[in-house]
Design an enzyme around this catalytic site. Structure first.
Site, PDB file in Angstrom:
ATOM      1  N   GLY A  48      21.943 -39.461  80.671  1.00 57.97           N
ATOM      2  CA  GLY A  48      21.651 -37.899  80.446  1.00 57.97           C
ATOM      3  C   GLY A  48      20.175 -37.594  80.417  1.00 57.97           C
ATOM      4  O   GLY A  48      19.511 -36.830  81.118  1.00 57.97           O
ATOM      5  N   ASP A 106      22.869 -34.144  70.021  1.00 64.87           N
ATOM      6  CA  ASP A 106      23.999 -32.886  68.882  1.00 64.87           C
ATOM      7  C   ASP A 106      24.373 -33.293  68.031  1.00 64.87           C
ATOM      8  O   ASP A 106      24.051 -33.008  66.529  1.00 64.87           O
ATOM      9  CB  ASP A 106      24.629 -33.343  70.377  1.00 64.87           C
ATOM     10  CG  ASP A 106      26.690 -32.807  69.942  1.00 64.87           C
ATOM     11  OD1 ASP A 106      26.020 -31.318  69.257  1.00 64.87           O
ATOM     12  OD2 ASP A 106      27.368 -32.643  70.679  1.00 64.87           O
ATOM     13  N   LYS A 134      20.841 -30.008  68.947  1.00 70.08           N
ATOM     14  CA  LYS A 134      21.538 -28.829  67.953  1.00 70.08           C
ATOM     15  C   LYS A 134      21.784 -29.022  66.542  1.00 70.08           C
ATOM     16  O   LYS A 134      22.314 -29.908  66.470  1.00 70.08           O
ATOM     17  CB  LYS A 134      22.931 -29.332  68.372  1.00 70.08           C
ATOM     18  CG  LYS A 134      23.014 -28.795  70.164  1.00 70.08           C
ATOM     19  CD  LYS A 134      24.530 -28.852  71.128  1.00 70.08           C
ATOM     20  CE  LYS A 134      24.448 -28.269  72.479  1.00 70.08           C
ATOM     21  NZ  LYS A 134      25.931 -28.694  72.172  1.00 70.08           N
ATOM     22  N   VAL A 156      25.548 -27.229  77.065  1.00 65.19           N
ATOM     23  CA  VAL A 156      25.080 -26.800  78.436  1.00 65.19           C
ATOM     24  C   VAL A 156      24.922 -27.906  78.792  1.00 65.19           C
ATOM     25  O   VAL A 156      25.595 -29.569  79.179  1.00 65.19           O
ATOM     26  CB  VAL A 156      23.134 -27.023  77.537  1.00 65.19           C
ATOM     27  CG1 VAL A 156      22.988 -26.151  76.324  1.00 65.19           C
ATOM     28  CG2 VAL A 156      22.921 -28.057  76.882  1.00 65.19           C
TER      29      VAL A 156
HETATM   30  P1  IMP Z   1      25.659 -37.349  69.427  1.00 63.72           P
HETATM   31  O1  IMP Z   1      26.024 -39.066  69.349  1.00 63.72           O
HETATM   32  O2  IMP Z   1      26.569 -36.580  69.388  1.00 63.72           O
HETATM   33  O3  IMP Z   1      24.303 -36.767  69.010  1.00 63.72           O
HETATM   34  O4  IMP Z   1      25.616 -36.876  71.747  1.00 63.72           O
HETATM   35  C1  IMP Z   1      24.552 -37.785  71.940  1.00 63.72           C
HETATM   36  C2  IMP Z   1      25.578 -37.198  73.881  1.00 63.72           C
HETATM   37  O5  IMP Z   1      26.151 -36.415  73.883  1.00 63.72           O
HETATM   38  C3  IMP Z   1      24.383 -36.781  74.947  1.00 63.72           C
HETATM   39  O6  IMP Z   1      23.416 -38.344  74.642  1.00 63.72           O
HETATM   40  C4  IMP Z   1      24.707 -36.078  75.351  1.00 63.72           C
HETATM   41  O7  IMP Z   1      25.263 -37.217  76.636  1.00 63.72           O
HETATM   42  C5  IMP Z   1      26.023 -35.873  75.154  1.00 63.72           C
HETATM   43  N1  IMP Z   1      26.102 -34.670  74.888  1.00 63.72           N
HETATM   44  C6  IMP Z   1      25.952 -33.946  73.267  1.00 63.72           C
HETATM   45  N2  IMP Z   1      26.195 -32.756  74.153  1.00 63.72           N
HETATM   46  C7  IMP Z   1      25.638 -32.248  75.092  1.00 63.72           C
HETATM   47  C8  IMP Z   1      25.967 -30.939  75.467  1.00 63.72           C
HETATM   48  O8  IMP Z   1      25.741 -30.044  75.817  1.00 63.72           O
HETATM   49  N3  IMP Z   1      26.193 -31.210  77.298  1.00 63.72           N
HETATM   50  C9  IMP Z   1      26.097 -32.572  77.757  1.00 63.72           C
HETATM   51  N4  IMP Z   1      26.508 -33.546  76.955  1.00 63.72           N
HETATM   52  C10 IMP Z   1      26.404 -33.655  75.993  1.00 63.72           C
END
Ligand code: IMP
Length: 177
Positions: A48, A106, A134, A156
């Site tokens: 990403g 996220d 977020k 997103v």
């Molecule tokens: P976390 O471990 O929940 O903080 O998620 C991190 C990873 O989830 C990010 O590096 C993204 O690859 C993916 N991710 C989280 N939210 C989104 C979104 O809204 N769109 C696309 N990818 C997301």
């Protein structure tokens, strides 16, 4: 900017390319200011973050290095649950000033599992640059040192972020309807 359909879902324009460019420039300026005279190592997390990392790194004017890693999770053999390891981290991080580059924080789960692995290798400093955050989705609190945008808890895509593999090549950021 019109709405667009990716797979089965509809997305509407959310952050345009000009706004993204301005925030990336601001984040780069903050990093340039804070790392003057230093030699930071940027660690960009694939997939990403690849576009954000490239745009950000182009505007870094201190002596700096960058590497790209993928995170893989597996079940630890002990009772620690999931362990995240970095694939492709071939640069020594001991005593280095590290800046992690993420597309979006996220829930915070990914970084909360990965950061201890890095801290274990005793970098001189460890900071996080993320394009998007977020806060209302937070499960694991992560301190983001350099942040582009704070956004609501809505999916997103675009500018490196995908929905099931698609959308990474879109220049703007779109939001799920
Ligand atoms: P976390 O471990 O929940 O903080 O998620 C991190 C990873 O989830 C990010 O590096 C993204 O690859 C993916 N991710 C989280 N939210 C989104 C979104 O809204 N769109 C696309 N990818 C997301």
């Amino acid at each position: 900017m019109a709405s667009l359909k990716v797979h089965d879902k509809e997305f509407v324009p959310y952050i345009n390319a000009k706004e993204i460019g301005e925030e990336v420039a601001r984040v780069a300026a903050e990093i340039n200011r804070d790392y003057e005279g230093k030699n930071p190592l940027f660690i960009a997390i694939l997939n990403g973050a690849f576009i954000f990392a490239a745009d950000l790194f182009k505007q870094i004017n201190v002596e700096a290095e960058i590497c790209f890693i993928k995170l893989a999770s597996y079940k630890g053999v002990k009772s620690t649950g999931k362990v995240i390891t970095a694939i492709g981290l071939d640069t020594e991080i001991y005593n280095r000033d590290i800046i992690i580059v993420e597309d979006i924080v996220d829930t915070g789960k990914t970084l909360s599992q990965f950061l201890p692995t890095l801290e274990h290798q005793h970098p001189a400093s460890l900071k996080i640059a993320a394009l998007l955050h977020k806060p209302s989705a937070t499960i694991h609190e992560i301190k983001i040192d350099y942040l582009g945008f704070t956004i609501p808890d809505k999916f997103v895509l675009g500018y490196g972020l995908d929905y099931d593999g698609l959308g990474r090549n879109i220049k703007e950021i779109y939001q799920l309807v």
